[in-house]
Design a protein around this motif. Structure first.
Motif, short mmCIF file in Angstrom:
data_model
loop_
_atom_site.label_atom_id
_atom_site.label_comp_id
_atom_site.label_asym_id
_atom_site.label_seq_id
_atom_site.Cartn_x
_atom_site.Cartn_y
_atom_site.Cartn_z
N CYS A 1 -17.13 -62.43 -78.39
CA CYS A 1 -18.15 -61.79 -77.56
C CYS A 1 -18.81 -60.63 -78.30
N HIS B 1 -12.21 -61.06 -71.59
CA HIS B 1 -12.95 -60.07 -72.39
C HIS B 1 -12.72 -58.66 -71.90
N CYS C 1 -13.64 -60.19 -81.51
CA CYS C 1 -13.73 -61.24 -80.50
C CYS C 1 -15.08 -61.94 -80.59
ZN LIG Z 1 -14.37 -60.54 -76.00
#
Ligand SMILES: [Zn+2]
Length: 400
Positions: A253, A241, A251
């Motif tokens: 996240c 990340h 992404c």
């Molecule tokens: Zn990420």
């Protein structure tokens, strides 16, 4: 609760002797006394306890230096067992290992759904099956180690955040411990794998090295001065990340352009569907295994996808070398099966992006992947607890 001083000192001496046996076996009681600075009587008492627990055994007789031959002690590989578990989105994968992290039995079980309760049930079932397969009594189970992707507070045994599982703040250690009746230790899966490299693998005797994993995600384990580095809050090493393109793809996240959006299995499959949509690739690529077959068969688009993933991985690794200047980087995880389709562009990219003068000394080693590796890694969490100084352990628990 803090232990009484006497008990703590006894435990420190016991750990000291156990570590000396691990590092110098086979070794006599006389030599243990010499190395530890403890009295012969203390050594006799401590080793009797360790033999009783099944952790060490009287292995053989050593060379006589005149007089009676001394009896040599060694770790008893078959005296105690531990279970390592790896939790993925779909499976609980387990391995029963001995004190040397040798796998005795393995078992995997599919999760019924994505709930925490289902995962706990499944993991308890895997531990039970493995204990039965190994034919062991419950008191022979030293502990259970659990590794999973995400940010884990190891000392508290709490999963802080797992983008892959979509869980936050789950007290996994306590939930599992209540059910299996043995101590449970939890950590990030890449950290557990790194511990195995440090103790039994390519990291043995290497003081400063990194383990990079590729596959479902991209992970990083950091060893500095012979110790696993986990950061102040347990989240160090979220390499996947780190952002390498702020304009890049979204992404899991919640950010954009993380390394993982280029160099993970889901990222590869997204690039596949884009290539198919653009008409650059024939349909029929359902898994990364299919993609690899295509690349091996000479499919230009498949090779281009791996080249992109390798290039981005190389940028990330060049940054790691520039930051850490490690002796060794071990690349591991299911993704290594892609071989040179990903690693040749990766090496070229590292050479292009690393700060001049830094890359020459860092060795890069690609692991041969085996499917037990994650679970075996998780089992080493139990070993870490067994061999680390109780003083260190107390301090961590006290500060947690
Ligand atoms: Zn990420």
């Amino acid at each position: 609760m803090r232990k009484g001083n006497k008990e703590l000192i006894r435990e420190i001496n016991r750990t000291l002797v156990l570590n000396l046996i691990k590092n110098h076996a086979p070794i006599s009681r006389i030599d243990l006394a010499g190395l530890s600075g403890l009295s012969a009587a203390s050594i006799t008492g401590i080793t009797a306890k360790l033999i009783d627990c099944g952790l060490i055994f009287e292995k053989e007789e050593g060379d006589s230096r005149g007089g009676r031959k001394p009896i040599l002690l060694a770790l008893n590989p078959h005296g105690s067992f531990m279970v390592g578990l790896k939790l993925t989105e779909q499976y609980a994968i387990g391995a029963l290992t001995d004190l040397q992290a040798t796998v005795i039995a393995n078992h995997r079980s599919r999760l019924k759904n994505r709930s925490i309760e289902a995962a706990i049930d499944t993991m308890v079932g895997v531990v039970k099956t493995l204990s039965d397969q190994g034919g062991m009594e419950s008191e022979e189970l030293l502990g259970v180690g659990l590794g999973l992707a995400g940010i884990v507070h190891g000392a508290q045994g709490i999963l802080r955040h797992s983008p892959i599982l979509g869980w936050r703040d789950v007290p996994l250690k306590n939930m599992l411990q209540d059910r299996v009746g043995a101590p449970v230790y939890v950590d990030n899966d890449v950290n557990t794998l790194t511990l195995t490299e440090l103790w039994f693998g390519a990291g043995q005797g290497v003081d400063n090295f990194l383990t990079v994993t590729i596959g479902r995600g991209v992970g990083l384990g950091i060893v500095i001065n012979g110790q696993l580095y986990q950061g102040a809050y347990g989240g160090a090493g979220e390499f996947g990340h780190t952002v390498i393109d702020p304009e890049g793809p979204p992404c899991a996240c919640g950010k954009q352009g993380c390394l993982e959006t280029y160099t993970s299995d889901p990222a590869l499959m997204l690039m596949v569907s884009d290539a198919i949509t653009r008409g650059e690739m024939e349909e029929g690529v359902e898994t990364v295994a299919d993609l690899l077959t295509r690349a091996d068969e000479g499919d230009v688009a498949a090779r281009k996808i791996y080249a992109k993933a390798g290039e981005m991985l190389g940028i990330g690794i060049a940054n790691l070398i520039t930051l850490f200047s490690p002796q060794l980087i071990i690349i591991s995880g299911e993704g290594v099966r892609a071989g040179d389709w990903i690693f040749e562009p990766m090496r070229a990219s590292i050479a292009r992006h690393v700060m001049p003068g830094l890359a020459e000394d860092t060795k890069i080693r690609i692991d041969v992947w085996d499917d037990d590796a994650w679970a075996r890694g998780a089992a080493s969490l139990v070993l870490k607890k067994l061999f680390e100084s109780p003083m260190h352990r107390e301090m961590i628990e006290f500060s947690a």
